[in-house]
Write an enzyme that holds these catalytic residues in place. Structure first.
Site, PDB file in Angstrom:
ATOM      1  N   HIS A  45       5.487  32.720  16.790  1.00 58.81           N
ATOM      2  CA  HIS A  45       5.932  32.952  18.165  1.00 58.81           C
ATOM      3  C   HIS A  45       7.393  32.566  18.248  1.00 58.81           C
ATOM      4  CE1 HIS A  45       2.010  34.006  19.725  1.00 58.81           C
ATOM      5  NE2 HIS A  45       1.564  33.173  18.788  1.00 58.81           N
TER       6      HIS A  45
ATOM      7  N   ARG B 181      10.541  37.709  14.688  1.00 60.13           N
ATOM      8  CA  ARG B 181       9.200  37.268  14.273  1.00 60.13           C
ATOM      9  C   ARG B 181       8.867  37.809  12.891  1.00 60.13           C
ATOM     10  NH1 ARG B 181       5.013  38.571  18.954  1.00 60.13           N
ATOM     11  NH2 ARG B 181       3.589  37.566  17.508  1.00 60.13           N
TER      12      ARG B 181
ATOM     13  N   SER C 259      14.448  46.831  28.628  1.00 60.66           N
ATOM     14  CA  SER C 259      13.630  46.458  27.460  1.00 60.66           C
ATOM     15  C   SER C 259      14.105  45.148  26.831  1.00 60.66           C
ATOM     16  CB  SER C 259      13.634  47.582  26.428  1.00 60.66           C
ATOM     17  OG  SER C 259      14.969  47.934  26.119  1.00 60.66           O
TER      18      SER C 259
ATOM     19  N   VAL D 101      14.421  57.921  20.735  1.00 57.39           N
ATOM     20  CA  VAL D 101      13.673  56.807  21.351  1.00 57.39           C
ATOM     21  C   VAL D 101      12.557  57.338  22.254  1.00 57.39           C
ATOM     22  CG1 VAL D 101      13.870  54.798  22.874  1.00 57.39           C
ATOM     23  CG2 VAL D 101      15.679  55.273  21.215  1.00 57.39           C
TER      24      VAL D 101
ATOM     25  N   ASP E 261      14.311  42.774  19.601  1.00 56.11           N
ATOM     26  CA  ASP E 261      15.006  41.752  18.787  1.00 56.11           C
ATOM     27  C   ASP E 261      14.051  40.593  18.465  1.00 56.11           C
ATOM     28  OD1 ASP E 261      18.090  42.669  19.814  1.00 56.11           O
ATOM     29  OD2 ASP E 261      16.421  42.921  21.191  1.00 56.11           O
TER      30      ASP E 261
ATOM     31  N   ARG F  11      26.927  48.480  21.306  1.00 55.20           N
ATOM     32  CA  ARG F  11      26.180  48.989  22.457  1.00 55.20           C
ATOM     33  C   ARG F  11      27.051  48.975  23.705  1.00 55.20           C
ATOM     34  NH1 ARG F  11      22.784  45.567  19.522  1.00 55.20           N
ATOM     35  NH2 ARG F  11      20.829  46.471  18.801  1.00 55.20           N
TER      36      ARG F  11
ATOM     37  N   GLY G 284      20.591  59.151  27.651  1.00 52.13           N
ATOM     38  CA  GLY G 284      21.976  58.702  27.559  1.00 52.13           C
ATOM     39  C   GLY G 284      22.489  58.784  26.153  1.00 52.13           C
TER      40      GLY G 284
ATOM     41  N   ALA H 172      10.850  40.844  18.188  1.00 55.86           N
ATOM     42  CA  ALA H 172       9.898  41.345  17.180  1.00 55.86           C
ATOM     43  C   ALA H 172      10.535  41.300  15.787  1.00 55.86           C
ATOM     44  CB  ALA H 172       9.474  42.771  17.529  1.00 55.86           C
ATOM     45  N   ARG H 173      11.828  41.673  15.728  1.00 54.63           N
ATOM     46  CA  ARG H 173      12.534  41.628  14.429  1.00 54.63           C
ATOM     47  C   ARG H 173      12.600  40.185  13.923  1.00 54.63           C
ATOM     48  NH1 ARG H 173      17.211  45.704  16.694  1.00 54.63           N
ATOM     49  NH2 ARG H 173      16.283  47.632  15.929  1.00 54.63           N
TER      50      ARG H 173
ATOM     51  N   ASP I 101      14.008  65.920  29.986  1.00 58.68           N
ATOM     52  CA  ASP I 101      15.307  65.862  29.282  1.00 58.68           C
ATOM     53  C   ASP I 101      16.204  66.953  29.861  1.00 58.68           C
ATOM     54  OD1 ASP I 101      16.121  64.531  26.256  1.00 58.68           O
ATOM     55  OD2 ASP I 101      17.414  66.099  27.078  1.00 58.68           O
TER      56      ASP I 101
ATOM     57  N   THR J  48      17.872  54.239  15.719  1.00 52.85           N
ATOM     58  CA  THR J  48      16.656  53.434  15.605  1.00 52.85           C
ATOM     59  C   THR J  48      15.622  54.053  16.543  1.00 52.85           C
ATOM     60  OG1 THR J  48      17.214  51.919  17.409  1.00 52.85           O
ATOM     61  CG2 THR J  48      18.003  51.314  15.227  1.00 52.85           C
TER      62      THR J  48
ATOM     63  N   HIS K 120      20.886  42.050  24.844  1.00 48.60           N
ATOM     64  CA  HIS K 120      20.384  42.864  23.729  1.00 48.60           C
ATOM     65  C   HIS K 120      21.641  43.403  23.054  1.00 48.60           C
ATOM     66  CE1 HIS K 120      18.407  45.861  21.324  1.00 48.60           C
ATOM     67  NE2 HIS K 120      18.971  46.852  21.980  1.00 48.60           N
TER      68      HIS K 120
HETATM   69  P1  NAD Z   1      19.206  60.632  21.620  1.00 48.93           P
HETATM   70  O1  NAD Z   1      20.562  61.205  21.684  1.00 48.93           O
HETATM   71  O2  NAD Z   1      18.319  60.983  20.475  1.00 48.93           O
HETATM   72  O3  NAD Z   1      18.395  60.985  22.961  1.00 48.93           O
HETATM   73  C1  NAD Z   1      18.949  60.835  24.230  1.00 48.93           C
HETATM   74  C2  NAD Z   1      18.447  61.988  25.070  1.00 48.93           C
HETATM   75  O4  NAD Z   1      18.852  61.788  26.427  1.00 48.93           O
HETATM   76  C3  NAD Z   1      19.005  63.357  24.640  1.00 48.93           C
HETATM   77  O5  NAD Z   1      17.947  64.207  24.267  1.00 48.93           O
HETATM   78  C4  NAD Z   1      19.751  63.864  25.880  1.00 48.93           C
HETATM   79  O6  NAD Z   1      19.641  65.266  26.068  1.00 48.93           O
HETATM   80  C5  NAD Z   1      19.038  63.085  26.993  1.00 48.93           C
HETATM   81  N1  NAD Z   1      19.788  62.984  28.239  1.00 48.93           N
HETATM   82  C6  NAD Z   1      21.098  62.667  28.415  1.00 48.93           C
HETATM   83  N2  NAD Z   1      21.401  62.660  29.735  1.00 48.93           N
HETATM   84  C7  NAD Z   1      20.255  62.931  30.402  1.00 48.93           C
HETATM   85  C8  NAD Z   1      19.902  63.034  31.776  1.00 48.93           C
HETATM   86  N3  NAD Z   1      20.822  62.853  32.751  1.00 48.93           N
HETATM   87  N4  NAD Z   1      18.625  63.320  32.112  1.00 48.93           N
HETATM   88  C9  NAD Z   1      17.694  63.531  31.140  1.00 48.93           C
HETATM   89  N5  NAD Z   1      17.960  63.450  29.819  1.00 48.93           N
HETATM   90  C10 NAD Z   1      19.231  63.139  29.448  1.00 48.93           C
HETATM   91  O7  NAD Z   1      19.388  59.057  21.721  1.00 48.93           O
HETATM   92  P2  NAD Z   1      18.296  57.952  21.320  1.00 48.93           P
HETATM   93  O8  NAD Z   1      18.511  57.555  19.914  1.00 48.93           O
HETATM   94  O9  NAD Z   1      16.946  58.415  21.780  1.00 48.93           O
HETATM   95  O10 NAD Z   1      18.786  56.717  22.212  1.00 48.93           O
HETATM   96  C11 NAD Z   1      18.640  56.773  23.631  1.00 48.93           C
HETATM   97  C12 NAD Z   1      19.184  55.490  24.247  1.00 48.93           C
HETATM   98  O11 NAD Z   1      18.338  54.391  23.888  1.00 48.93           O
HETATM   99  C13 NAD Z   1      20.590  55.123  23.751  1.00 48.93           C
HETATM  100  O12 NAD Z   1      21.374  54.613  24.809  1.00 48.93           O
HETATM  101  C14 NAD Z   1      20.321  54.041  22.709  1.00 48.93           C
HETATM  102  O13 NAD Z   1      21.424  53.198  22.501  1.00 48.93           O
HETATM  103  C15 NAD Z   1      19.157  53.347  23.384  1.00 48.93           C
HETATM  104  N6  NAD Z   1      18.350  52.462  22.525  1.00 48.93           N
HETATM  105  C16 NAD Z   1      17.870  51.343  23.093  1.00 48.93           C
HETATM  106  C17 NAD Z   1      17.130  50.455  22.352  1.00 48.93           C
HETATM  107  C18 NAD Z   1      16.604  49.191  23.014  1.00 48.93           C
HETATM  108  O14 NAD Z   1      16.025  48.317  22.373  1.00 48.93           O
HETATM  109  N7  NAD Z   1      16.805  49.050  24.317  1.00 48.93           N
HETATM  110  C19 NAD Z   1      16.860  50.712  20.988  1.00 48.93           C
HETATM  111  C20 NAD Z   1      17.336  51.900  20.450  1.00 48.93           C
HETATM  112  C21 NAD Z   1      18.096  52.774  21.216  1.00 48.93           C
END
Ligand code: NAD
Length: 331
Positions: free
Chosen positions: A187, A172, A162, A31, A167, A107, A97, A169-170, A52, A249, A194
Site C-alpha cells: 500500500h 506499488r 485521475s 487513452v 503513479d 505535461r 485533448g 500504481a506504478r 470524438d 501511454t 500528476h
Molecule cells: P490521443 O491523441 O490518442 O487522443 C485524444 C483524442 O481527443 C483524439 O482522438 C482527438 O480527436 C480527441 N479530441 C480532441 N479535442 C476533442 C474535443 N473537443 N472533443 C472530442 N474529442 C476531442 O491522445 P491520448 O494518448 O489518448 O491522450 C489523451 C489525453 O490523456 C492527453 O492529454 C494525455 O496527456 C492524457 N493522459 C493522461 C494520463 C493520466 O494519468 N491522467 C495518462 C496518459 C495520458
C-alpha cells in the site's frame, strides 16, 4: 472504520443515487479507447458511449470493441455525439485533448490548449446532464480539472481528475518488484501533481501490513533507504520512458481509470489518490492535486487528511506552488 480516519466530508455530499451504469468517454484516442476496452473487460458498465471530434475514429473504435461482445459481460458500446451522448450517463470521462508529443515535452506544456478543450466539453456535458460525475484524464490533469471545474461551476467533488492513481500504481508495482511481495500487499501513494513535482508519501507506505521502515528492518536484504529516491524518480519518469518507446501511454492509465469509474458506479467509497480541489485541507486552497480521497457515487465524497511527515508536507506545498503558478498563467 470511517470514523477513525481524519476525513473532511465535502459540503455537497448527498446520498448515493445511481440511476444508470452508462459511461460516456470523450476522446477515443489511445487513452479513451484503452479505457473502453478495460471497462468492457471489467463488466461494470451497461453502456459505453464513445465521443470524438473525429467521428470516424469513435465509430471505428466502437465497432472494433463491440466485436468482442461474445467474450465479456453484456455492455452496449457505440459511438455517440451531441447531448444524447451525455444524457443518462452516471460518469463522463474526459480524455480529449493533446497528448505529450514526445519524451521532451512535459505535461504542463499542454496547459493552454487542453484547458480550453476540456472547459468547452464541460459546458456541453452540463447542458445535457448536470447530474453526471465528470472524471478528467486530459493533461496536465490537475490544472485542467481545476480550471474546467471553476469555469463551469461544477459542484466540488463531482468533477475530479485521475490524479496520481496511475503513479501510485506504478509505485506499488516497483516496490512489489523490489521486495518480492505481491503488489496487492503493498500500500503506497504518490501525492501532489500528476507530473514532475509529484512525491512519494513514504510515511504512509505499508508492505505486508507493516510500515515500510519496520518491514525493511525485518527483511534486511538491501540498503533500501538509500535506493528510495531512485525508485521514486523511476515512477516520475515512467510516462516519459513509455512515450519514448511507443509514443503514448494507454494501458496503465486505462486500468487506473477503470478503478475510479468502478468506485463511482458501485459507490465503493474506495480511497484513491484522485485530483481533488483543496479548500483548506492540508492548509492549502485554490489548487487541485492528487490526494487520498474517498470516491463513491458522488465522485469525491471525502478528503482524507493523512498524517504526512514534515518533509512530505513541504513536498506537497511545493507541488501546490508549481500548479498555482501554472494556473496563474491561465487567468
Ligand atoms: P490521443 O491523441 O490518442 O487522443 C485524444 C483524442 O481527443 C483524439 O482522438 C482527438 O480527436 C480527441 N479530441 C480532441 N479535442 C476533442 C474535443 N473537443 N472533443 C472530442 N474529442 C476531442 O491522445 P491520448 O494518448 O489518448 O491522450 C489523451 C489525453 O490523456 C492527453 O492529454 C494525455 O496527456 C492524457 N493522459 C493522461 C494520463 C493520466 O494519468 N491522467 C495518462 C496518459 C495520458
Amino acid at each position: 472504520m470511517a470514523g477513525c480516519l481524519p476525513l473532511r466530508r465535502l459540503p455537497e455530499f448527498i446520498m448515493a443515487n445511481i440511476k444508470s451504469r452508462k459511461v460516456a468517454i470523450v476522446g477515443a484516442g489511445a487513452v479513451g479507447s484503452g479505457l473502453a476496452f478495460a471497462l468492457a473487460q471489467a463488466g461494470i458498465a451497461e453502456e459505453i458511449a464513445l465521443v470524438d471530434v473525429n467521428a470516424d475514429l469513435a465509430k471505428g473504435q466502437a465497432l472494433d470493441l463491440a466485436h468482442g461482445a461474445p467474450f465479456y459481460r453484456p455492455v452496449t458500446i457505440r459511438a455517440a455525439a451531441g447531448p444524447e451522448a451525455y444524457r443518462d450517463a452516471a460518469v463522463v470521462v474526459v480524455t480529449a485533448g493533446k497528448a505529450q508529443s514526445g519524451p521532451d515535452q512535459s505535461r504542463l506544456d499542454l496547459t493552454q490548449t487542453n484547458a480550453r478543450i476540456v472547459t468547452g466539453i464541460a459546458a456541453e456535458i452540463q447542458a445535457a446532464n448536470p447530474e453526471a460525475v465528470v472524471l478528467v484524464a486530459t493533461n496536465p490533469v490537475d490544472v485542467v480539472t481545476h480550471v474546467a471545474r471553476l469555469r463551469s461551476r461544477w459542484p466540488r467533488g463531482r468533477m475530479l481528475g485521475s490524479g496520481t492513481v496511475l503513479d501510485s500504481a506504478r509505485f506499488r508495482w516497483l516496490l512489489a518488484e523490489h521486495c518480492g511481495i505481491a503488489p496487492q500487499n503493498v500500500h503506497a501513494s504518490i501525492l501532489g501533481e500528476h507530473g514532475d513535482s509529484e512525491f512519494a508519501a513514504w510515511s504512509l507506505v505499508h508492505v505486508a501490513g507493516l510500515p515500510m521502515d519496520d518491514y525493511c528492518s525485518i527483511c534486511r536484504k538491501c540498503d533500501f533507504v538509500h535506493r528510495r529516491p531512485q525508485l521514486v524518480e523511476q515512477v516520475r519518469r515512467s510516462a516519459y520512458h513509455i512515450i519514448g518507446y511507443k509514443g503514448s501511454t494507454s494501458f496503465g492509465v486505462a486500468m487506473a481509470m477503470t478503478q475510479i469509474v468502478r468506485a463511482i458506479l458501485r459507490n465503493e467509497r474506495r480511497v484513491l489518490t484522485v485530483s481533488a480541489p483543496l479548500e483548506g485541507e492540508y492548509g492549502l486552497t485554490d489548487v487541485t492535486l492528487g490526494i487520498p480521497c474517498v470516491v463513491g457515487a458522488n465522485g469525491i465524497e471525502e478528503i482524507v487528511e493523512a498524517r504526512l511527515s514534515p518533509v512530505e508536507r513541504q513536498d506537497l506545498e511545493r507541488s501546490a506552488l508549481i500548479l498555482r503558478e501554472h494556473l496563474a498563467q491561465l487567468a
